[in-house]
Scaffold this active site. Structure first.
Site, PDB file in Angstrom:
ATOM      1  CG  ASP A   1      -2.317   0.505   1.074  1.00 32.74           C
ATOM      2  OD1 ASP A   1      -2.413   1.497   0.367  1.00 32.74           O
ATOM      3  OD2 ASP A   1      -3.313  -0.058   1.432  1.00 32.74           O
TER       4      ASP A   1
ATOM      5  CD  GLU B   1      -8.476   4.740  -1.738  1.00 27.74           C
ATOM      6  OE1 GLU B   1      -9.597   4.381  -0.797  1.00 27.74           O
ATOM      7  OE2 GLU B   1      -7.558   5.601  -1.545  1.00 27.74           O
TER       8      GLU B   1
ATOM      9  CG  ASP C   1      -4.642   5.812   0.704  1.00 28.15           C
ATOM     10  OD1 ASP C   1      -5.675   5.237   0.828  1.00 28.15           O
ATOM     11  OD2 ASP C   1      -4.436   6.819   1.498  1.00 28.15           O
TER      12      ASP C   1
ATOM     13  CG  HIS D   1      -8.910  -0.972   4.124  1.00 27.08           C
ATOM     14  ND1 HIS D   1      -8.669  -1.135   2.989  1.00 27.08           N
ATOM     15  CD2 HIS D   1      -8.316   0.276   4.550  1.00 27.08           C
ATOM     16  CE1 HIS D   1      -8.216  -0.164   2.556  1.00 27.08           C
ATOM     17  NE2 HIS D   1      -8.099   1.064   3.329  1.00 27.08           N
ATOM     18  CG  ASP D   2     -11.191   2.531   3.675  1.00 29.78           C
ATOM     19  OD1 ASP D   2     -10.969   2.478   4.740  1.00 29.78           O
ATOM     20  OD2 ASP D   2     -10.385   2.964   2.687  1.00 29.78           O
TER      21      ASP D   2
END
Length: 589
Positions: free
Chosen positions: A130, A291, A232, A364-365
């Site tokens: 990430d 993302e 990200d 995860h979000d």
């Protein structure tokens, strides 16, 4: 029988010519497929903090992932995407990085990382890290220096606004109770920008020295042997540094869901991504994923069109934004399957001729996909989880699958704010509290469509205390249903959600049509059934998915009585042509 040799020779030559022509045509058809490992991969996302703890401190660690590598390999996945494991004070669970070349102490050491990478590569698994470079931690050395004085060499590594110019124009700060993305810093009488928490100051990509620091760090990780980066909020890196006033009208017009298109369209965004490609990505056979906060169907190819030399792929938020009630923080209403189908069909069309897409329903979000998009009541949990797996692994685009979804984990649905750990949920709770809103309603809203902690509860390995995740006190409560819903129990059941996932990954791998085949939506106005075909090299498969809790019928125009069933989540297909609740079937036509 008298043979006419000249005619035979001519006929043989004609046949040979036709064979060669057909062979050439077949080769031409296959050559139109630009095969890449990252297109054919199934990506398995691991949230390290919640995966497996080996030292009893209640926090997952790298040794825990190493311990479970054979399990991961058994799933049939190809790539592991790890959420951030860098040095961090954990204001936002690792998305606030204080040292890009260190491992978070709770997770282990760099030696542990090297062992993990080696173990993955030995098993034919690739590792994607990430990359968090829109912002750093306020405890990063760069920011510590930057805030010391206005003439510090690191001052321009971040965005500062001198107080004598007045308060800067509003920018949103997602994890702040007051909603502001600017924070006053007394030491230099200035404000600094943070699109997220105040402990996550935004990096100044307009500074070429900062960009070179980032590229150097990325190269360092690639030289260690990693296989790619998930980036990200990468569309946010470029800012208009004059920070003009944005009216509420502009904000309303330019916002897509909860993410600002305005924030994702800085003037030099694509210049920086192309520079990153030249300086780093083009040097490796790697995966690069954006993302895509703020990414639209109209702008997606700007990121992933191969001719632009930027990134491999991005993922959008339009699908996961569906069904939220406007004016509330992640309050879920009923969603329309017709709209769901349109969204995913429109996004498939974007990549019909260029670029490459992705498909996901949880991470995860997000809340657990079975609770959000399926049905988590005991009667339908397993079958609806299998339905969603069928969808994800039969669509065009690289599938991203979140750890725990392969056993059908569901939302924890905590009743008390004290049980939550997520920085976003806690900030939103404070907003409601300050405004004198309904706190009980807020908590109820988080149980289905809301709190990110629903997707972050520890992995349920077995029925023992804490689900076999830790011998200590878990950092976040384990879902009480781990007693019955766990990986160990499902290993023993050939019809489990876990073993269905394995069958589906195998089916995708052995049928290129499910990876590269043309997608065509059928029966688009059917409110219960999602039906589509995939087509490649003259072959066709039909996918039928009943997203409802009742029997339903698809109107596809195909006679499926003689079609071959490739997979079915009930174990047999009903003879009356109806699909049972949450039934999924793939036919070879």
């Amino acid at each position: 029988m008298k043979l006419h040799f000249p005619k035979c020779i001519a006929l043989a030559s004609l046949c040979l010519g036709l064979l060669l022509t057909n062979s050439t045509t077949a080769q031409e058809n296959k050559s139109t497929i630009d095969r890449k490992w990252w297109k054919e991969a199934v990506v398995y996302q691991i949230y390290p903090r919640s995966f497996k703890d080996t030292d009893g401190d209640g926090v997952g660690d790298l040794k825990g992932i190493i311990q479970k590598l054979d399990y991961i390999k058994s799933l049939g996945v190809d790539v592991v995407w790890l959420n951030p494991i860098y040095g961090s004070p954990n204001a936002d669970n690792g998305y606030d990085i204080s040292d890009y070349k260190a491992i978070m102490k709770e997770f282990g050491t760099m030696e542990d990382f090297d062992a993990l990478l080696k173990g993955m590569h030995e098993r034919g698994l690739k590792l994607v890290m990430d990359l968090v470079v829109n912002h750093s931690s306020d405890e990063h050395q760069w920011f510590q220096e930057s805030r010391k004085s206005r003439d510090n060499p690191y001052r321009d590594y971040y965005h500062w606004w001198p107080a004598e110019k007045g308060k800067p124009a509003f920018r949103p700060g997602s994890f702040e109770a007051d909603g502001s993305g600017w924070r006053y810093d007394k030491q230099t009488d200035s404000y600094y920008l943070h699109y997220f928490n105040f402990k996550q100051p935004d990096l100044n990509w307009e500074n070429p020295k900062l960009r070179q620091e980032i590229y150097s760090m990325m190269n360092w990780w690639f030289q260690k042997g990693i296989d790619g980066f998930r980036m990200d909020v990468i569309p946010f890196i470029s800012k208009d540094t004059t920070f003009p006033v944005i009216t509420q009208e502009e904000l309303n017009k330019n916002y897509h869901g909860s993410w600002g298109v305005y924030m994702a369209s800085g003037p030099h965004l694509h210049d920086y991504l192309q520079e990153m490609n030249r300086e780093v990505l083009s040097k490796y056979d790697c995966m690069s994923l954006a993302e895509g906060a703020g990414m639209l169907t109209s702008t997606a190819l700007n990121f992933v069109d191969e001719d632009r030399k930027e990134l491999n792929m991005g993922y959008h938020f339009e699908g996961t934004d569906l069904g939220y009630v406007p004016g509330y923080f992640k309050k879920m209403g009923p969603y329309s399957l017709v709209k769901f189908k349109k969204i995913y069909s429109d996004w498939d069309k974007v990549y019909e001729k260029k670029g490459w897409g992705t498909i996901y329903l949880g991470n995860h979000d997000q809340p657990r996909m079975t609770s959000r998009w399926g049905n988590d009541v005991p009667e339908f949990r397993a079958v609806s989880s299998k339905l969603l797996t069928t969808f994800l692994l039969s669509m065009r685009g690289t599938p991203y699958y979140y750890n725990g979804d392969e056993i059908g984990m569901v939302n924890a649905k905590f009743n008390r704010i004290e049980d939550y750990r997520d920085i976003e949920t806690l900030a939103e709770y404070e907003k409601v509290k300050i405004a004198g809103g309904n706190l009980k309603e807020f908590i109820e809203n988080q149980k289905t469509g809301g709190a990110r902690d629903n997707g972050r509860t520890p992995f349920q390995w077995n029925s023992s205390k804490n689900g076999g995740f830790t011998t200590g006190t878990p950092w976040l409560k384990v879902n009480d249903n781990h007693v019955n819903l766990n990986a160990e129990a499902q290993e023993k059941d050939p019809n489990s959600v876990l073993n269905y996932f394995r069958k589906m990954t195998k089916l995708r791998k052995t049928n290129p049509i499910l990876i590269y085949g043309k997608y065509s939506l059928l029966d688009k106005d059917n409110p219960n059934i999602y039906a589509y075909t995939r087509e490649l090299d003259g072959k066709k498969v039909l996918v039928l998915l009943n997203f409802s809790a009742k029997n339903a019928k698809a109107n596809t125009g195909f006679n499926i009585k003689k079609a071959k069933v490739l997979i079915d989540n009930y174990g047999s297909v009903a003879k009356d042509g109806f699909l049972r609740p949450y039934e999924a079937v793939i036919y070879q036509l």
